[in-house]
Design a protein around this motif. Structure first.
Motif, PDB file in Angstrom:
ATOM      1  N   HIS A 200       7.524  24.383  14.137  1.00  0.00           N
ATOM      2  CA  HIS A 200       7.444  24.646  15.055  1.00  0.00           C
ATOM      3  C   HIS A 200       8.289  24.317  16.599  1.00  0.00           C
ATOM      4  N   ILE A 201       9.026  25.789  16.969  1.00  0.00           N
ATOM      5  CA  ILE A 201      10.301  25.942  18.044  1.00  0.00           C
ATOM      6  C   ILE A 201       9.796  25.450  18.708  1.00  0.00           C
ATOM      7  N   GLY A 202       8.578  24.946  19.258  1.00  0.00           N
ATOM      8  CA  GLY A 202       8.551  25.596  20.880  1.00  0.00           C
ATOM      9  C   GLY A 202       7.787  24.137  21.965  1.00  0.00           C
ATOM     10  N   PHE A 203       7.650  23.813  21.147  1.00  0.00           N
ATOM     11  CA  PHE A 203       6.899  21.879  22.186  1.00  0.00           C
ATOM     12  C   PHE A 203       7.719  21.635  23.182  1.00  0.00           C
ATOM     13  N   GLN A 204       8.862  21.524  23.104  1.00  0.00           N
ATOM     14  CA  GLN A 204       9.712  21.085  24.245  1.00  0.00           C
ATOM     15  C   GLN A 204       9.477  22.145  25.684  1.00  0.00           C
ATOM     16  N   ALA A 205       8.967  23.473  24.833  1.00  0.00           N
ATOM     17  CA  ALA A 205       9.139  24.372  25.791  1.00  0.00           C
ATOM     18  C   ALA A 205       7.949  24.441  26.492  1.00  0.00           C
ATOM     19  N   SER A 206       7.234  24.157  25.521  1.00  0.00           N
ATOM     20  CA  SER A 206       5.371  23.978  26.508  1.00  0.00           C
ATOM     21  C   SER A 206       5.065  23.060  27.306  1.00  0.00           C
ATOM     22  N   ILE A 207       5.908  21.411  26.494  1.00  0.00           N
ATOM     23  CA  ILE A 207       5.169  20.327  27.214  1.00  0.00           C
ATOM     24  C   ILE A 207       6.486  19.958  28.537  1.00  0.00           C
ATOM     25  N   ASN A 208       7.377  20.666  28.745  1.00  0.00           N
ATOM     26  CA  ASN A 208       8.511  20.221  30.223  1.00  0.00           C
ATOM     27  C   ASN A 208       7.291  21.691  30.955  1.00  0.00           C
ATOM     28  N   LEU A 209       7.305  22.856  30.190  1.00  0.00           N
ATOM     29  CA  LEU A 209       6.628  23.995  31.075  1.00  0.00           C
ATOM     30  C   LEU A 209       5.224  23.310  31.786  1.00  0.00           C
ATOM     31  N   ILE A 210       4.277  22.688  31.261  1.00  0.00           N
ATOM     32  CA  ILE A 210       3.817  22.006  32.063  1.00  0.00           C
ATOM     33  C   ILE A 210       3.577  20.879  32.530  1.00  0.00           C
ATOM     34  N   ALA A 211       3.818  20.240  32.630  1.00  0.00           N
ATOM     35  CA  ALA A 211       4.315  18.888  32.902  1.00  0.00           C
ATOM     36  C   ALA A 211       5.262  19.678  34.193  1.00  0.00           C
ATOM     37  N   LYS A 212       5.928  20.063  34.083  1.00  0.00           N
ATOM     38  CA  LYS A 212       6.978  20.931  35.978  1.00  0.00           C
ATOM     39  C   LYS A 212       5.385  21.600  36.533  1.00  0.00           C
ATOM     40  N   SER A 213       4.419  22.051  35.386  1.00  0.00           N
ATOM     41  CA  SER A 213       3.598  22.854  36.683  1.00  0.00           C
ATOM     42  C   SER A 213       2.951  22.251  37.362  1.00  0.00           C
ATOM     43  N   LEU A 214       2.026  21.331  36.645  1.00  0.00           N
ATOM     44  CA  LEU A 214       1.488  20.058  36.829  1.00  0.00           C
ATOM     45  C   LEU A 214       2.206  19.035  37.825  1.00  0.00           C
ATOM     46  N   GLY A 215       3.550  19.258  38.081  1.00  0.00           N
ATOM     47  CA  GLY A 215       4.206  17.810  38.892  1.00  0.00           C
ATOM     48  C   GLY A 215       4.383  16.660  37.834  1.00  0.00           C
ATOM     49  N   TRP A 216       4.159  16.413  37.353  1.00  0.00           N
ATOM     50  CA  TRP A 216       4.234  15.615  36.020  1.00  0.00           C
ATOM     51  C   TRP A 216       5.630  15.176  35.956  1.00  0.00           C
ATOM     52  N   LEU A 324      16.151  33.797  35.628  1.00  0.00           N
ATOM     53  CA  LEU A 324      15.687  33.312  34.489  1.00  0.00           C
ATOM     54  C   LEU A 324      14.246  32.293  35.659  1.00  0.00           C
ATOM     55  N   LEU A 325      13.321  33.400  34.958  1.00  0.00           N
ATOM     56  CA  LEU A 325      11.523  32.730  35.358  1.00  0.00           C
ATOM     57  C   LEU A 325      10.932  32.557  33.983  1.00  0.00           C
ATOM     58  N   SER A 326      10.196  31.674  34.034  1.00  0.00           N
ATOM     59  CA  SER A 326       8.946  31.388  33.236  1.00  0.00           C
ATOM     60  C   SER A 326       7.879  32.254  33.166  1.00  0.00           C
ATOM     61  N   MET A 327       6.941  31.466  31.779  1.00  0.00           N
ATOM     62  CA  MET A 327       5.797  31.843  32.499  1.00  0.00           C
ATOM     63  C   MET A 327       4.887  31.515  33.673  1.00  0.00           C
ATOM     64  N   ALA A 328       5.091  30.240  34.068  1.00  0.00           N
ATOM     65  CA  ALA A 328       4.427  30.083  34.856  1.00  0.00           C
ATOM     66  C   ALA A 328       4.798  30.328  36.364  1.00  0.00           C
ATOM     67  N   ASP A 329       6.179  30.999  36.889  1.00  0.00           N
ATOM     68  CA  ASP A 329       6.841  31.138  37.540  1.00  0.00           C
ATOM     69  C   ASP A 329       5.750  33.307  37.979  1.00  0.00           C
ATOM     70  N   LEU A 330       5.331  33.769  36.894  1.00  0.00           N
ATOM     71  CA  LEU A 330       5.116  35.170  37.457  1.00  0.00           C
ATOM     72  C   LEU A 330       3.807  34.914  37.438  1.00  0.00           C
ATOM     73  N   PRO A 331       2.583  36.367  37.674  1.00  0.00           N
ATOM     74  CA  PRO A 331       2.089  36.530  38.022  1.00  0.00           C
ATOM     75  C   PRO A 331       0.774  36.354  37.011  1.00  0.00           C
ATOM     76  N   ILE A 332      -0.399  36.476  35.938  1.00  0.00           N
ATOM     77  CA  ILE A 332      -0.631  36.193  34.782  1.00  0.00           C
ATOM     78  C   ILE A 332      -1.178  37.407  33.957  1.00  0.00           C
ATOM     79  N   PRO A 333      -0.450  37.276  33.248  1.00  0.00           N
ATOM     80  CA  PRO A 333      -0.008  38.150  32.319  1.00  0.00           C
ATOM     81  C   PRO A 333      -1.977  38.631  31.612  1.00  0.00           C
ATOM     82  N   ALA A 334      -1.850  40.353  31.823  1.00  0.00           N
ATOM     83  CA  ALA A 334      -2.784  40.733  31.717  1.00  0.00           C
ATOM     84  C   ALA A 334      -2.930  42.601  31.005  1.00  0.00           C
ATOM     85  N   ALA A 335      -3.941  42.864  29.947  1.00  0.00           N
ATOM     86  CA  ALA A 335      -3.334  44.070  28.901  1.00  0.00           C
ATOM     87  C   ALA A 335      -3.193  45.233  30.050  1.00  0.00           C
ATOM     88  N   LEU A 336      -1.746  45.587  29.087  1.00  0.00           N
ATOM     89  CA  LEU A 336      -1.323  46.864  29.902  1.00  0.00           C
ATOM     90  C   LEU A 336      -1.920  48.256  29.216  1.00  0.00           C
TER      91      LEU A 336
END
Ligand code: NAD
Length: 349
Positions: A200-216, A324-336
């Protein structure tokens, strides 16, 4: 009100699905399509997608410098996994004044592995007043955005354990190669050693995104990769697995601080797991106050989920501040589901 204009860059398994989904949405229109496969050049986009009728879009060789199409609101990139693979495509789109959504895994949080490129992309996007987003099912949603949203109901969090047991069958040759689907166990181990198989290629991205969002703060990420060896023959559109060969990769990652695991992500990915009685599912456990246990069975389908995320985030991205934004910077996703132009106008306020 004119339609929101898009260019589809990359028309493999995911890119074709994204382009088909765009054709179903009110207020969105594809005005260009690129793929590096010469077999697709000069062909009508509808014909390649297997849609009825023809559009005005003819698939072209990807441009090196100039997008060659004006007034494009957003370019959807589904070509590769790594920031360095998509940076030229993003540059061409941004220079033309277009926003960008890419499903390249690293781009879900490129600062984790490519901080200089991330800074550069942020700078060129701000200069041009456009937004760049990396998203998808994972990274982009299951093992990061959904986890982050769930912690919003917690007073405190001690540890996050998230598991995604999924079917790789919908994905194309790029994913089969990086996961080692169909190879022998020895080839899998050789591939891990020479870097051609990565899991899987996304672990570094996901872990850093979670940590940054929670302030860890995370001071180390540990990963393990093991082959998932098939007992049966498995045949998909993009891969053949003989008994005894590799059906996928069991990949785990731990985000640590001072030797303590804060975030544990477990991701056994294989084609057609149901052939050996393995049920797919997404599971998020939060040790905290309160303790939470989310279970989704079967998995949120990876192929459909990726196509949906790429298209559903279009209004959020066009309406967002530049950079350059991430999912954590944007309003929640919703079906279009409504007219995309009206949803964009609502998001712009
Ligand atoms: P695929 O192999 O089926 O398709 C890739 C397509 O891109 C092919 O048609 C190829 O010809 C084209 N291409 C490659 N380089 C190009 C370039 N420079 N310009 C134009 N076209 C180019 O792969 P896929 O299953 O469609 O996945 C695409 C990428 O998205 C992969 O790297 C995959 O790992 C990633 N992905 C991410 C997520 C996520 O959740 N974030 C989900 C699925 C796939």
């Amino acid at each position: 009100m004119r339609e929101i204009t898009l260019v589809n860059w990359g028309l493999g398994a995911m890119g074709s699905g994204i382009a088909k989904l765009v054709s179903r949405k009110r207020g969105l229109v594809s005005v260009g399509a690129f793929d590096s496969d010469p077999g697709k050049w000069g062909r009508n986009l509808s014909e390649v997608l297997g849609l009825k009728g023809s559009t005005d879009v003819v698939i072209q060789e990807p441009p090196q410098f100039d997008l060659g199409i004006s007034d494009v609101d957003i370019v959807l990139i589904a070509t590769g996994s790594y920031t360095r693979q998509v940076v030229q495509q993003i540059e061409v789109a941004v220079n033309a004044g277009s926003n960008v959504i890419t499903i390249a895994e690293e781009m879900a949080f490129p600062a984790a592995q490519q901080p200089e490129l991330a800074e550069y992309l942020d700078k060129i996007a701000k200069n041009k007043g456009v937004t760049i987003l990396g998203t998808g099912i994972n990274p982009g949603f299951v093992l990061d955005t959904l986890v982050i949203a769930l912690t919003g109901t917690c007073l405190d969090v001690q540890k996050i354990t998230a598991t995604r047991v999924n079917d790789l069958a919908p994905f194309g040759p790029t994913v089969m190669a990086t996961q080692g689907v169909g190879v022998t166990v020895q080839q899998f181990r050789d591939g891990l050693a020479d870097g051609s198989i990565v899991g899987h290629i996304g672990f570094q991205a996901s872990i850093n995104l979670i940590a940054k969002s929670l302030g860890w703060k995370i001071d180390e990420i540990r990963e393990t990769r093991e082959p998932i060896v098939s007992k049966v023959r498995r045949q998909t559109e993009y891969a053949t697995v003989e008994p005894g060969n590799v059906a996928g990769c069991k990949h785990t990652a731990q985000g640590m601080l001072h030797g303590r695991v804060l975030i544990e992500l477990i991701h056994p990915q294989q084609v057609l797991p149901q052939l050996e009685g393995v049920a797919t599912g997404d599971y998020i456990k939060i040790a905290g106050e309160p303790a939470l246990n989310l279970q989704i069975q079967p998995e949120i389908p990876g192929g459909l989920g990726t196509m949906a995320m790429a298209v559903n985030m279009i209004p959020q991205v066009i309406a967002a501040k530049p950079g350059l934004l991430s999912m954590a910077d944007l309003p929640i996703p919703a079906a279009l589901l409504g007219d995309a132009r009206e949803i964009l106008a609502m998001r712009r306020g």
